[in-house]
Structures are given as C-alpha cells and as structure tokens.
Design a protein around this motif. Structure first.
Motif, PDB file in Angstrom:
ATOM      1  N   PHE A 149      26.122  40.290  18.524  1.00 44.72           N
ATOM      2  CA  PHE A 149      25.470  39.420  17.598  1.00 44.72           C
ATOM      3  C   PHE A 149      25.020  40.113  16.364  1.00 44.72           C
ATOM      4  N   ILE A 150      24.479  41.454  16.478  1.00 45.40           N
ATOM      5  CA  ILE A 150      24.035  41.936  15.288  1.00 45.40           C
ATOM      6  C   ILE A 150      25.134  42.101  14.523  1.00 45.40           C
ATOM      7  N   LEU A 151      26.475  42.417  14.756  1.00 42.48           N
ATOM      8  CA  LEU A 151      27.689  42.600  13.817  1.00 42.48           C
ATOM      9  C   LEU A 151      27.844  41.301  13.214  1.00 42.48           C
ATOM     10  N   ALA A 152      27.850  40.117  14.221  1.00 43.28           N
ATOM     11  CA  ALA A 152      28.170  38.997  13.713  1.00 43.28           C
ATOM     12  C   ALA A 152      27.106  38.631  12.433  1.00 43.28           C
ATOM     13  N   ALA A 153      25.870  38.701  12.925  1.00 43.81           N
ATOM     14  CA  ALA A 153      24.814  38.209  11.724  1.00 43.81           C
ATOM     15  C   ALA A 153      24.959  38.976  10.597  1.00 43.81           C
ATOM     16  N   ASP A 297      23.586  29.773  17.922  1.00 44.18           N
ATOM     17  CA  ASP A 297      24.233  29.023  16.598  1.00 44.18           C
ATOM     18  C   ASP A 297      25.074  29.988  15.854  1.00 44.18           C
ATOM     19  N   THR A 298      24.682  31.191  15.779  1.00 39.66           N
ATOM     20  CA  THR A 298      25.579  32.313  15.140  1.00 39.66           C
ATOM     21  C   THR A 298      26.970  32.374  15.874  1.00 39.66           C
ATOM     22  N   PHE A 299      26.943  32.461  17.042  1.00 39.52           N
ATOM     23  CA  PHE A 299      28.044  32.661  17.877  1.00 39.52           C
ATOM     24  C   PHE A 299      28.864  31.360  17.902  1.00 39.52           C
ATOM     25  N   LEU A 300      28.276  30.257  17.761  1.00 42.54           N
ATOM     26  CA  LEU A 300      29.278  29.041  17.595  1.00 42.54           C
ATOM     27  C   LEU A 300      29.838  29.095  16.235  1.00 42.54           C
ATOM     28  N   GLU A 301      29.182  29.392  15.296  1.00 41.49           N
ATOM     29  CA  GLU A 301      29.832  29.477  14.100  1.00 41.49           C
ATOM     30  C   GLU A 301      31.028  30.614  13.967  1.00 41.49           C
ATOM     31  N   ALA A 302      30.693  31.570  14.589  1.00 44.22           N
ATOM     32  CA  ALA A 302      31.957  32.865  14.750  1.00 44.22           C
ATOM     33  C   ALA A 302      32.802  32.086  15.660  1.00 44.22           C
ATOM     34  N   LYS A 303      32.711  30.998  16.357  1.00 45.40           N
ATOM     35  CA  LYS A 303      33.722  30.826  17.433  1.00 45.40           C
ATOM     36  C   LYS A 303      33.749  31.686  18.473  1.00 45.40           C
ATOM     37  N   LEU A 304      32.684  32.468  18.908  1.00 47.32           N
ATOM     38  CA  LEU A 304      32.463  33.082  20.241  1.00 47.32           C
ATOM     39  C   LEU A 304      32.053  32.420  21.377  1.00 47.32           C
ATOM     40  N   ILE A 305      31.555  31.100  21.282  1.00 50.14           N
ATOM     41  CA  ILE A 305      31.269  30.431  22.351  1.00 50.14           C
ATOM     42  C   ILE A 305      31.888  28.979  22.066  1.00 50.14           C
ATOM     43  N   PRO A 306      32.193  28.266  23.031  1.00 49.98           N
ATOM     44  CA  PRO A 306      33.128  27.165  22.818  1.00 49.98           C
ATOM     45  C   PRO A 306      32.399  25.667  22.382  1.00 49.98           C
ATOM     46  N   ARG A 307      30.817  25.912  22.615  1.00 54.70           N
ATOM     47  CA  ARG A 307      30.064  24.446  22.250  1.00 54.70           C
ATOM     48  C   ARG A 307      28.834  24.894  21.894  1.00 54.70           C
TER      49      ARG A 307
END
Length: 325
Positions: A149-153, A297-307
């Motif tokens: 998450f730190i990297l994604a953010a 929300d960040t993971f969803l935007e990065a397509k790391l979770i499906p929903r």
C-alpha cells in the motif's frame, strides 16, 4: 446386592477403563488439552516474546489449551485458508486482501501505528532522489503487505502507477538478499528488515509511511474459534498488552531476548526496531477503521483487489466481552 452398590461398582469399572486408555504418566488434564494454533512472522515481536518466554503455555493451561506455533513469511494464504486459529499480527493492508477473499476472520487487537517502521529505501549513492525517479526502475515489495500500500499510495501521489515501474514481488528475506546484492533499485520494507538493511550498508530513505499510512498492525482470528473460545482470545489479548508494556519498560532486556532469535543481530539493531514500534496493544474500534477504507480504495484503483469493499464492515471482538479467568 443393592442398586447403590451396583452403581458404585459400575463407576469404578468405568474409571479404571478411562485410566487404562491413558498413556502411562499422562495426567487426565493434559489428555483433555486442546491445541491453539498461532502463526507469527519475524516482525511479530510481541508474539515472539510470548513464545520465547512460554507465557501462553502457562496462561492457557488452566483453560485446557496448549499453544502450537507456526512461522510464516507469507501470511495471506494461511489466513485465507484458516490454517491456524490466531493469526500473526499484520500490517493494515493485509486485512484488505483477506476481506476481498471473504476469509472468515475477526479483528481482536490492534497495535497502535508506527509510520517510521516501514519505508521506501535506496542505496545511499543512488541517483534516485524522489518517488518520481522510480519510473522505469525495479522496486522490490512483498505482495499484499502494508508496504504494498505504501508503494501504491506514494506512486499515486507522484502521478505514477505500478505500470510505470518494474515491481519485483519478493518476500522480505528474499528482498533483503536482492537489495544487498544490488538487484533492486529500491525496496519497500518494514522492521525488523528495514533496520537490518540499514545496518548492512548505507541507505537513504526516500519516504516512510508518514502521511500515507499510520501503519497500525492488526491481530485477527478465525471467526469460529473466537465464537467458541472467547476466554482464550481474552487471555492472549491480555498477554499481548503486557508484552508490549514490557518491551518499552525493559528495552535492554527486550533487545537481548530478540537479537539471537532475529538472526544473531546486534542488540543495537533490535533496539532501533523497538524504538520505532509503539507495541501499544489496544481494542479495535470500528470508528477508527477509516484509514482501512483509504487503503481499500487505493488498492481497487490500482486493480490489486477485484471489487469495492466496505473496509469498516468487519467482525470485531472486544476485550470487554469476555475476560479470562
């Protein structure tokens, strides 16, 4: 022969049969003990202390339980599979992945955040000076970790995404070796591996979690185990609280205990880890899970979770519900 005498003889025969079925020298209480399966990681400081001191062996025995310890480097798979009863403390991002997988897990404790205990680092002589400079670079990170998450953010704040870098998904020990060998341009990692890397070679911190994540660590357990054994959960919770206070009250003793377990580290390195972590174990409050939603929300935007997830809609055990004893 009276009915009363017959009854007494039957009870004596039944007791003899039970005794014969037990191995020699085994007390009846031990035969009835159930195993509590606990997982831990190298970063699970408080669980490591409880294991090393034998605290839970002592505390759980009156409840008819004995601990069984299982070390994992990757925790998401065993958490999703329900491989143990009480899971290793995990960074705030991990429950997002387990929730996305519909894993039957209950939050039962939280370690108050320590954002300086995870960071994006580069070699001290690297030309990389900003997060934007990571574009096109090989960046090591553990998939599904808080550092993920730190990297994604951080990338998002710099106007970048995972498609702009070359992510190398490595478990922490593999990442430590790769970073030391110069195979990574940057590495996103947490303590104690962060402190170990800093002790091995000069490094520069591009960014820690400050402003991105509080880096709370959460303790989770299987739903069914919590429902059936609330006193066991309360016992473990109380022991974690005490262990956290002990680390801060006795820093030298804590460093001496952990140094050999963490791979014959210098006590100074362990002391650095323990200064950065709070080890303050508290109940999980739904009103304080807002940051979890930001991560989801960040993971969803990065397509790391499906929903899309409601990250605050999780099962929570409160220590006031059932005390040990």
């Amino acid at each position: 022969m009276t009915d009363d005498l017959l009854s007494r003889r039957r009870l004596l025969r039944a007791g003899a049969a039970v005794a014969a079925a037990l191995p020699l020298g085994m007390p009846a209480l031990h035969a009835a003990e159930r195993v509590v399966r606990l997982s831990y990681q190298r970063s699970s400081t408080l669980l490591t202390i409880l294991k090393t001191k034998g605290t839970l062996d002592e505390r759980l025995k009156p409840l008819g339980f004995a601990p069984s310890w299982h070390l994992f480097t990757s925790v998401i798979e065993p958490m999703n599979a329900g491989a143990v009863d009480l899971h290793a403390d995990v960074a705030d991002a991990v429950p997002i992945f387990t929730q996305a997988a519909d894993a039957p897990l209950t939050f039962y404790a939280r370690e108050v955040g320590a954002p300086s205990a995870e960071a994006i680092i580069v070699p001290a002589d690297s030309p990389i000076r900003t997060i934007a400079d990571l574009k096109g670079r090989t960046v090591g990170v553990s998939r599904g970790s808080g550092c993920h998450f730190i990297l994604a953010a951080a990338l998002k704040n710099a106007g970048l995404g995972f498609s702009d870098i070359k992510p190398a998904y490595l478990q922490a020990p593999e990442g430590l070796a790769a970073f030391g060998q110069g195979s990574l341009d940057a590495w996103v990692i947490w303590d104690p591996f962060l402190a170990i890397a800093q002790s091995k070679r000069p490094v520069r911190v591009l960014a820690d979690a400050t402003g991105l994540s509080s880096y709370h660590r959460y303790y989770l357990a299987n739903d069914s185990f919590v429902a059936e054994n609330p006193k066991v959960v309360a016992t473990v919770y109380d022991a974690l609280v005490e262990a956290g206070r002990w680390v801060k009250a006795e820093p030298e003793a804590a460093a001496a205990l952990l140094a050999p377990i963490w791979g014959d580290l210098s006590p100074d390195v362990v002391a650095t880890v323990n200064r950065r972590r709070t080890y303050a174990v508290t109940p999980v409050l739904r009103a304080e899970l807002g940051e979890q939603q930001d991560i989801a929300d960040t993971f969803l935007e990065a397509k790391l979770i499906p929903r899309k997830l409601d990250a605050t809609s999780v099962r929570i055990w409160q220590p006031s519900v059932e005390r040990a004893g």
